[in-house]
Design a protein around this motif. Structure first.
Motif, PDB file in Angstrom:
ATOM      1  N   ARG A 235       0.823  -1.206   0.000  1.00  0.00           N
ATOM      2  CA  ARG A 235       0.000   0.000   0.000  1.00  0.00           C
ATOM      3  C   ARG A 235       0.860   1.260   0.000  1.00  0.00           C
ATOM      4  NH1 ARG A 235      -4.435  -0.535   4.594  1.00  0.00           N
ATOM      5  NH2 ARG A 235      -2.608  -0.759   5.940  1.00  0.00           N
ATOM      6  N   ASN A 236       0.521   2.168  -0.912  1.00  0.00           N
ATOM      7  CA  ASN A 236       1.172   3.481  -0.994  1.00  0.00           C
ATOM      8  C   ASN A 236       2.658   3.358  -1.267  1.00  0.00           C
ATOM      9  OD1 ASN A 236      -1.355   4.738  -0.190  1.00  0.00           O
ATOM     10  ND2 ASN A 236      -0.901   3.981   1.859  1.00  0.00           N
ATOM     11  N   VAL A 237       2.999   2.438  -2.145  1.00  0.00           N
ATOM     12  CA  VAL A 237       4.389   2.231  -2.549  1.00  0.00           C
ATOM     13  C   VAL A 237       4.545   2.408  -4.053  1.00  0.00           C
ATOM     14  CG1 VAL A 237       6.311   0.590  -2.664  1.00  0.00           C
ATOM     15  CG2 VAL A 237       4.873   0.678  -0.615  1.00  0.00           C
ATOM     16  N   ILE A 238       3.737   1.698  -4.840  1.00  0.00           N
ATOM     17  CA  ILE A 238       3.948   1.710  -6.295  1.00  0.00           C
ATOM     18  C   ILE A 238       3.639   3.067  -6.911  1.00  0.00           C
ATOM     19  CG2 ILE A 238       3.517  -0.768  -6.495  1.00  0.00           C
ATOM     20  CD1 ILE A 238       0.786  -0.069  -7.747  1.00  0.00           C
ATOM     21  N   ILE A 239       2.986   3.931  -6.168  1.00  0.00           N
ATOM     22  CA  ILE A 239       2.685   5.264  -6.684  1.00  0.00           C
ATOM     23  C   ILE A 239       3.958   6.039  -7.012  1.00  0.00           C
ATOM     24  CG2 ILE A 239       2.598   6.381  -4.413  1.00  0.00           C
ATOM     25  CD1 ILE A 239       0.193   7.980  -5.422  1.00  0.00           C
ATOM     26  N   TYR A 240       5.088   5.643  -6.412  1.00  0.00           N
ATOM     27  CA  TYR A 240       6.355   6.330  -6.634  1.00  0.00           C
ATOM     28  C   TYR A 240       7.187   5.713  -7.747  1.00  0.00           C
ATOM     29  CZ  TYR A 240       4.982   8.325  -2.229  1.00  0.00           C
ATOM     30  OH  TYR A 240       4.271   8.965  -1.249  1.00  0.00           O
ATOM     31  N   PHE A 241       6.668   4.683  -8.407  1.00  0.00           N
ATOM     32  CA  PHE A 241       7.389   4.018  -9.484  1.00  0.00           C
ATOM     33  C   PHE A 241       6.883   4.496 -10.838  1.00  0.00           C
ATOM     34  CE2 PHE A 241       7.571   0.176  -6.421  1.00  0.00           C
ATOM     35  CZ  PHE A 241       8.651   0.719  -5.760  1.00  0.00           C
ATOM     36  N   ASP A 242       7.748   4.391 -11.846  1.00  0.00           N
ATOM     37  CA  ASP A 242       7.259   4.664 -13.197  1.00  0.00           C
ATOM     38  C   ASP A 242       6.507   3.434 -13.700  1.00  0.00           C
ATOM     39  OD1 ASP A 242       9.224   2.828 -13.875  1.00  0.00           O
ATOM     40  OD2 ASP A 242      10.419   4.206 -15.067  1.00  0.00           O
ATOM     41  N   ASP A 243       5.902   3.541 -14.885  1.00  0.00           N
ATOM     42  CA  ASP A 243       5.022   2.475 -15.364  1.00  0.00           C
ATOM     43  C   ASP A 243       5.738   1.141 -15.533  1.00  0.00           C
ATOM     44  OD1 ASP A 243       2.884   4.165 -15.335  1.00  0.00           O
ATOM     45  OD2 ASP A 243       2.885   4.566 -17.494  1.00  0.00           O
ATOM     46  N   GLU A 244       6.963   1.180 -16.038  1.00  0.00           N
ATOM     47  CA  GLU A 244       7.703  -0.063 -16.240  1.00  0.00           C
ATOM     48  C   GLU A 244       7.971  -0.760 -14.918  1.00  0.00           C
ATOM     49  OE1 GLU A 244      11.921  -1.722 -18.161  1.00  0.00           O
ATOM     50  OE2 GLU A 244      11.445   0.416 -18.219  1.00  0.00           O
ATOM     51  N   MET A 245       8.392   0.022 -13.929  1.00  0.00           N
ATOM     52  CA  MET A 245       8.675  -0.539 -12.612  1.00  0.00           C
ATOM     53  C   MET A 245       7.394  -1.076 -11.968  1.00  0.00           C
ATOM     54  SD  MET A 245      10.847  -1.157 -10.171  1.00  0.00           S
ATOM     55  CE  MET A 245      10.855  -1.344  -8.363  1.00  0.00           C
ATOM     56  N   LYS A 246       6.307  -0.344 -12.107  1.00  0.00           N
ATOM     57  CA  LYS A 246       5.027  -0.807 -11.568  1.00  0.00           C
ATOM     58  C   LYS A 246       4.649  -2.166 -12.147  1.00  0.00           C
ATOM     59  CE  LYS A 246       2.966   3.751 -10.733  1.00  0.00           C
ATOM     60  NZ  LYS A 246       1.966   4.736 -11.186  1.00  0.00           N
ATOM     61  N   LYS A 247       4.787  -2.292 -13.461  1.00  0.00           N
ATOM     62  CA  LYS A 247       4.421  -3.560 -14.110  1.00  0.00           C
ATOM     63  C   LYS A 247       5.300  -4.701 -13.625  1.00  0.00           C
ATOM     64  CE  LYS A 247       2.569  -1.357 -18.268  1.00  0.00           C
ATOM     65  NZ  LYS A 247       2.767  -1.064 -19.704  1.00  0.00           N
ATOM     66  N   ASN A 248       6.591  -4.441 -13.449  1.00  0.00           N
ATOM     67  CA  ASN A 248       7.499  -5.484 -12.976  1.00  0.00           C
ATOM     68  C   ASN A 248       7.149  -5.933 -11.557  1.00  0.00           C
ATOM     69  OD1 ASN A 248       8.977  -5.468 -15.359  1.00  0.00           O
ATOM     70  ND2 ASN A 248      10.510  -4.041 -14.592  1.00  0.00           N
ATOM     71  N   VAL A 249       6.863  -4.966 -10.689  1.00  0.00           N
ATOM     72  CA  VAL A 249       6.559  -5.289  -9.294  1.00  0.00           C
ATOM     73  C   VAL A 249       5.236  -6.046  -9.195  1.00  0.00           C
ATOM     74  CG1 VAL A 249       5.972  -4.301  -7.044  1.00  0.00           C
ATOM     75  CG2 VAL A 249       7.915  -3.408  -8.326  1.00  0.00           C
ATOM     76  N   ILE A 250       4.223  -5.559  -9.891  1.00  0.00           N
ATOM     77  CA  ILE A 250       2.918  -6.224  -9.841  1.00  0.00           C
ATOM     78  C   ILE A 250       3.010  -7.632 -10.430  1.00  0.00           C
ATOM     79  CG2 ILE A 250       0.527  -6.158 -10.670  1.00  0.00           C
ATOM     80  CD1 ILE A 250       1.207  -4.154  -8.435  1.00  0.00           C
ATOM     81  N   SER A 251       3.805  -7.795 -11.474  1.00  0.00           N
ATOM     82  CA  SER A 251       4.020  -9.123 -12.047  1.00  0.00           C
ATOM     83  C   SER A 251       4.675 -10.054 -11.028  1.00  0.00           C
ATOM     84  CB  SER A 251       4.892  -9.016 -13.300  1.00  0.00           C
ATOM     85  OG  SER A 251       5.206 -10.302 -13.808  1.00  0.00           O
ATOM     86  N   SER A 252       5.623  -9.529 -10.262  1.00  0.00           N
ATOM     87  CA  SER A 252       6.279 -10.333  -9.225  1.00  0.00           C
ATOM     88  C   SER A 252       5.285 -10.712  -8.124  1.00  0.00           C
ATOM     89  CB  SER A 252       7.451  -9.561  -8.625  1.00  0.00           C
ATOM     90  OG  SER A 252       8.484  -9.388  -9.570  1.00  0.00           O
ATOM     91  N   PHE A 253       4.407  -9.798  -7.766  1.00  0.00           N
ATOM     92  CA  PHE A 253       3.382 -10.123  -6.770  1.00  0.00           C
ATOM     93  C   PHE A 253       2.455 -11.221  -7.290  1.00  0.00           C
ATOM     94  CE2 PHE A 253       3.570  -5.532  -4.947  1.00  0.00           C
ATOM     95  CZ  PHE A 253       4.698  -5.870  -4.220  1.00  0.00           C
ATOM     96  N   HIS A 272      -5.044  -0.121 -13.094  1.00  0.00           N
ATOM     97  CA  HIS A 272      -5.485   0.263 -14.430  1.00  0.00           C
ATOM     98  C   HIS A 272      -4.281   0.592 -15.306  1.00  0.00           C
ATOM     99  CE1 HIS A 272      -8.201   1.690 -17.490  1.00  0.00           C
ATOM    100  NE2 HIS A 272      -7.580   2.860 -17.540  1.00  0.00           N
ATOM    101  N   ASN A 273      -4.208  -0.009 -16.465  1.00  0.00           N
ATOM    102  CA  ASN A 273      -3.100   0.152 -17.423  1.00  0.00           C
ATOM    103  C   ASN A 273      -1.776  -0.420 -16.909  1.00  0.00           C
ATOM    104  OD1 ASN A 273      -4.697   1.441 -19.355  1.00  0.00           O
ATOM    105  ND2 ASN A 273      -4.291   3.473 -18.492  1.00  0.00           N
ATOM    106  N   ILE A 274      -1.821  -1.167 -15.824  1.00  0.00           N
ATOM    107  CA  ILE A 274      -0.614  -1.801 -15.302  1.00  0.00           C
ATOM    108  C   ILE A 274      -0.685  -3.309 -15.457  1.00  0.00           C
ATOM    109  CG2 ILE A 274       0.801  -2.201 -13.232  1.00  0.00           C
ATOM    110  CD1 ILE A 274      -0.165   0.513 -12.207  1.00  0.00           C
ATOM    111  N   SER A 275      -1.819  -3.893 -15.066  1.00  0.00           N
ATOM    112  CA  SER A 275      -1.956  -5.343 -15.139  1.00  0.00           C
ATOM    113  C   SER A 275      -3.424  -5.719 -15.306  1.00  0.00           C
ATOM    114  CB  SER A 275      -1.398  -5.998 -13.873  1.00  0.00           C
ATOM    115  OG  SER A 275      -1.663  -7.384 -13.867  1.00  0.00           O
ATOM    116  N   ARG A 276      -3.652  -6.713 -16.150  1.00  0.00           N
ATOM    117  CA  ARG A 276      -4.986  -7.290 -16.294  1.00  0.00           C
ATOM    118  C   ARG A 276      -5.020  -8.720 -15.773  1.00  0.00           C
ATOM    119  NH1 ARG A 276      -7.071  -5.295 -22.308  1.00  0.00           N
ATOM    120  NH2 ARG A 276      -6.994  -3.031 -21.883  1.00  0.00           N
ATOM    121  N   ALA A 277      -3.963  -9.119 -15.097  1.00  0.00           N
ATOM    122  CA  ALA A 277      -3.862 -10.493 -14.616  1.00  0.00           C
ATOM    123  C   ALA A 277      -4.806 -10.758 -13.444  1.00  0.00           C
ATOM    124  CB  ALA A 277      -2.422 -10.799 -14.206  1.00  0.00           C
TER     125      ALA A 277
END
Length: 293
Positions: A235-253, A272-277
């Motif tokens: 919570r309140n972490v990925i907001i500080y990442f750019d889109d590429e980093m967000k996608k990588n982190v969410i994919s790892s989760f 939204h626009n990060i992951s549809r998984a």
């Protein structure tokens, strides 16, 4: 739980960061942590790092950059850098509607499914745990829900953060009234001892479920070593990442979660626009993301 650049530090007026120095430090910070600092935050980076230059007797931001790259003490300084660029604004039972959904819906469903399968193991990952309020809140919720049944379960809450300093504070588990500002009074009474006015010590039974460790969310190899989880809180972490980093982190989760597991992110964040998984499930005051399978 990170809140970037929310503290004010008195700037030494003789120190200014040049455009090239800013790019060097911004790119270095991004490479080390995945935190992206936009051009419009140049003065904030300057403000935040001024005291680190003073502490290390450096005369320019360019010298500080080379210190971070090549000095024998760079590893210790890197921890200090992480501490000053991320401020940890959090509290116990932060965002009560989301915690209620976790307790009454997510946790209830997971526990029922495990009981049906005669399983008694549960793993929750708090990624970006700050000074411990979030993972300890989850431990308190588990004590409240399972009560005497808790001893029959193998429960682990893995709590990670980038900053070694906040992890040290989390392990001490001593909190002010401000950290408990969103906590129901009966919970404070049940799980904390007031050592002195405004100083509260968390009970050992809550601490026992939580295991802390330093982790960098930009390092996928580190993320792969985290045990598979039933629930991930970030919570309140990925907001500080750019889109590429967000996608990588969410994919790892997603990879970390067991089938049927849940991801919970900050109320101001979105996939939204990060992951549809994941399948988003809407509840009053909260959205949870389900890994179907």
């Amino acid at each position: 739980m990170m809140n970037l650049f929310s503290k004010s530090i008195t700037l030494r007026k003789d120190l200014k960061i040049g455009d090239e120095e800013f790019v060097q430090l911004r790119d270095f910070i991004y490479g080390q942590s995945g935190i992206f600092i936009g051009d419009n935050r140049k003065y904030l980076l300057e403000n935040r790092l001024a005291n680190r230059l003073k502490e290390n007797n450096l005369k320019s931001f360019g010298e500080y950059y080379y210190f971070l790259r090549y000095d024998p003490g760079r590893k210790a300084e890197l921890n200090k850098l992480f501490e000053v660029i991320t401020t940890n604004e959090t509290s116990f039972f932060r965002n009560p509607p989301q915690i209620k959904v976790f307790q009454d819906v997510v946790l209830k469903k997971i526990l029922q499914e495990k009981r049906t399968k005669s399983q008694r193991n549960l793993h929750i990952w708090s990624a970006g745990c700050s000074t411990g309020e979030e993972p300890y809140t989850l431990s308190i919720v588990l004590h409240e829900v399972l009560k005497n049944e808790l001893e029959q379960w193998r429960i682990r809450i893995t709590a990670n953060d980038l900053s070694a300093g906040v992890l040290a504070a989390a392990k001490r588990a001593v909190y002010s009234q401000y950290s408990l500002r969103t906590t129901p009074p009966e919970i404070t009474k049940r799980y904390f001892a007031e050592e002195s006015p405004g100083r509260f010590i968390l009970q050992d039974r809550v601490k026992r479920l939580v295991e802390f460790g330093q982790i960098n969310l930009s390092d996928r190899f580190q993320l792969k070593r985290v045990p598979r989880s039933d629930v991930v809180f970030c919570r309140n972490v990925i907001i500080y990442f750019d889109d590429e980093m967000k996608k990588n982190v969410i994919s790892s989760f997603y990879d970390n979660l067991l089938p049927g597991g849940y991801l919970l992110i900050g109320h101001s964040e979105s996939l939204h626009n990060i992951s549809r998984a994941f399948r988003p499930i809407h509840h009053p005051g909260a959205i949870v993301y389900l890994k179907e399978g």
